[in-house]
Write a protein that holds these residues in place. Structure first.
Motif, PDB file in Angstrom:
ATOM      1  N   GLU A  86       0.819  -1.176  -0.042  1.00 25.03           N
ATOM      2  CA  GLU A  86       0.188  -0.010   0.039  1.00 25.03           C
ATOM      3  C   GLU A  86       0.817   1.185  -0.042  1.00 25.03           C
ATOM      4  N   TYR A  87       0.430   2.293  -0.637  1.00 25.47           N
ATOM      5  CA  TYR A  87       1.051   3.511  -0.519  1.00 25.47           C
ATOM      6  C   TYR A  87       0.291   4.675  -0.642  1.00 25.47           C
ATOM      7  N   THR A  88       0.647   5.859  -0.202  1.00 26.39           N
ATOM      8  CA  THR A  88      -0.387   7.140  -0.108  1.00 26.39           C
ATOM      9  C   THR A  88      -0.181   7.920  -1.477  1.00 26.39           C
ATOM     10  N   ILE A  89      -1.593   8.359  -1.745  1.00 23.01           N
ATOM     11  CA  ILE A  89      -1.538   9.302  -2.775  1.00 23.01           C
ATOM     12  C   ILE A  89      -0.110  10.563  -2.851  1.00 23.01           C
ATOM     13  N   GLU A  90       0.225  10.833  -1.830  1.00 22.29           N
ATOM     14  CA  GLU A  90       1.385  12.017  -1.824  1.00 22.29           C
ATOM     15  C   GLU A  90       2.567  10.981  -2.488  1.00 22.29           C
ATOM     16  N   LYS A  91       2.892   9.804  -2.029  1.00 21.53           N
ATOM     17  CA  LYS A  91       3.722   8.967  -2.649  1.00 21.53           C
ATOM     18  C   LYS A  91       3.598   8.878  -4.366  1.00 21.53           C
ATOM     19  N   SER A  92       2.353   8.772  -4.926  1.00 23.22           N
ATOM     20  CA  SER A  92       2.142   8.733  -6.026  1.00 23.22           C
ATOM     21  C   SER A  92       2.442  10.078  -6.741  1.00 23.22           C
ATOM     22  N   LEU A  93       2.116  11.072  -5.900  1.00 23.90           N
ATOM     23  CA  LEU A  93       2.149  12.423  -6.836  1.00 23.90           C
ATOM     24  C   LEU A  93       3.186  13.342  -6.519  1.00 23.90           C
ATOM     25  N   LYS A 136       7.342  13.698  -6.264  1.00 17.44           N
ATOM     26  CA  LYS A 136       8.770  13.272  -6.309  1.00 17.44           C
ATOM     27  C   LYS A 136       9.682  13.505  -4.960  1.00 17.44           C
ATOM     28  N   LYS A 137      10.637  12.588  -4.752  1.00 13.90           N
ATOM     29  CA  LYS A 137      11.569  12.861  -3.418  1.00 13.90           C
ATOM     30  C   LYS A 137      11.925  14.340  -3.058  1.00 13.90           C
ATOM     31  N   ASN A 138      12.092  15.159  -4.091  1.00 11.98           N
ATOM     32  CA  ASN A 138      12.297  16.430  -3.803  1.00 11.98           C
ATOM     33  C   ASN A 138      11.172  17.265  -3.268  1.00 11.98           C
ATOM     34  N   GLY A 139       9.985  16.736  -3.284  1.00  8.85           N
ATOM     35  CA  GLY A 139       8.638  17.490  -3.069  1.00  8.85           C
ATOM     36  C   GLY A 139       7.995  17.982  -4.272  1.00  8.85           C
ATOM     37  N   ALA A 140       8.626  17.949  -5.387  1.00  8.11           N
ATOM     38  CA  ALA A 140       7.868  18.562  -6.456  1.00  8.11           C
ATOM     39  C   ALA A 140       6.976  17.593  -7.120  1.00  8.11           C
ATOM     40  N   ILE A 141       5.849  18.237  -7.725  1.00  4.57           N
ATOM     41  CA  ILE A 141       4.839  17.312  -8.019  1.00  4.57           C
ATOM     42  C   ILE A 141       4.950  16.620  -9.420  1.00  4.57           C
ATOM     43  N   ARG A 142       4.782  15.425  -9.765  1.00  4.63           N
ATOM     44  CA  ARG A 142       4.861  14.657 -10.667  1.00  4.63           C
ATOM     45  C   ARG A 142       3.810  14.991 -11.823  1.00  4.63           C
ATOM     46  N   GLU A 143       4.329  15.277 -13.069  1.00  2.00           N
ATOM     47  CA  GLU A 143       3.520  15.534 -13.896  1.00  2.00           C
ATOM     48  C   GLU A 143       2.479  14.360 -14.303  1.00  2.00           C
ATOM     49  N   THR A 144       2.880  13.267 -14.414  1.00  2.00           N
ATOM     50  CA  THR A 144       2.083  12.225 -14.575  1.00  2.00           C
ATOM     51  C   THR A 144       2.461  10.958 -13.639  1.00  2.00           C
ATOM     52  N   SER A 145       1.761   9.953 -13.496  1.00  2.00           N
ATOM     53  CA  SER A 145       2.171   8.836 -12.583  1.00  2.00           C
ATOM     54  C   SER A 145       1.689   7.549 -13.355  1.00  2.00           C
TER      55      SER A 145
END
Length: 107
Positions: A71-78, A80-89
């Motif tokens: 299981e993983y959280t929505i934050e982990k999906s959205l 990146k490690k540096n806190g930037a938002i992923r464009e796509t997952s």
């Protein structure tokens, strides 16, 4: 909303989204919590603590067997490690895929 089989209410304004992928092949099974707020005949539903589930995978190397995180959280999906938002997952935009399932208009 109380007739929706995917929702479990704790009170008139709080509850859980039961494990589902909304019959959407682009989504993993997920759960979440919700809060319903009302003000002057208007309603707002906030969904939070969203967690996705994946089937555990057994990896074997020389007799050593390991299991991946299931299981993983929505934050982990959205994020990146540096806190930037992923464009796509996983090749699609997760927020665009989730929005139609979490945005409902009742009259």
């Amino acid at each position: 909303m109380k007739k929706n089989p995917r929702l479990e209410f704790n009170s008139d304004s709080t509850g859980y989204i039961k494990k589902t992928n909304f019959n959407d092949d682009n989504l993993r099974e997920m759960v979440g919590e919700f809060l319903i707020e009302s003000k002057k005949g208007k309603y707002r539903v906030s969904v939070f603590n969203i967690k996705f589930f994946v089937e555990p995978i057994g990896l074997s190397s020389g007799g050593l067997s390991m299991q991946s995180i299931s299981e993983y959280t929505i934050e982990k999906s959205l994020l990146k490690k540096n806190g930037a938002i992923r464009e796509t997952s996983l090749g699609y935009n997760l927020t665009e895929t989730l929005n139609p399932h979490l945005t409902v208009h009742y009259k």
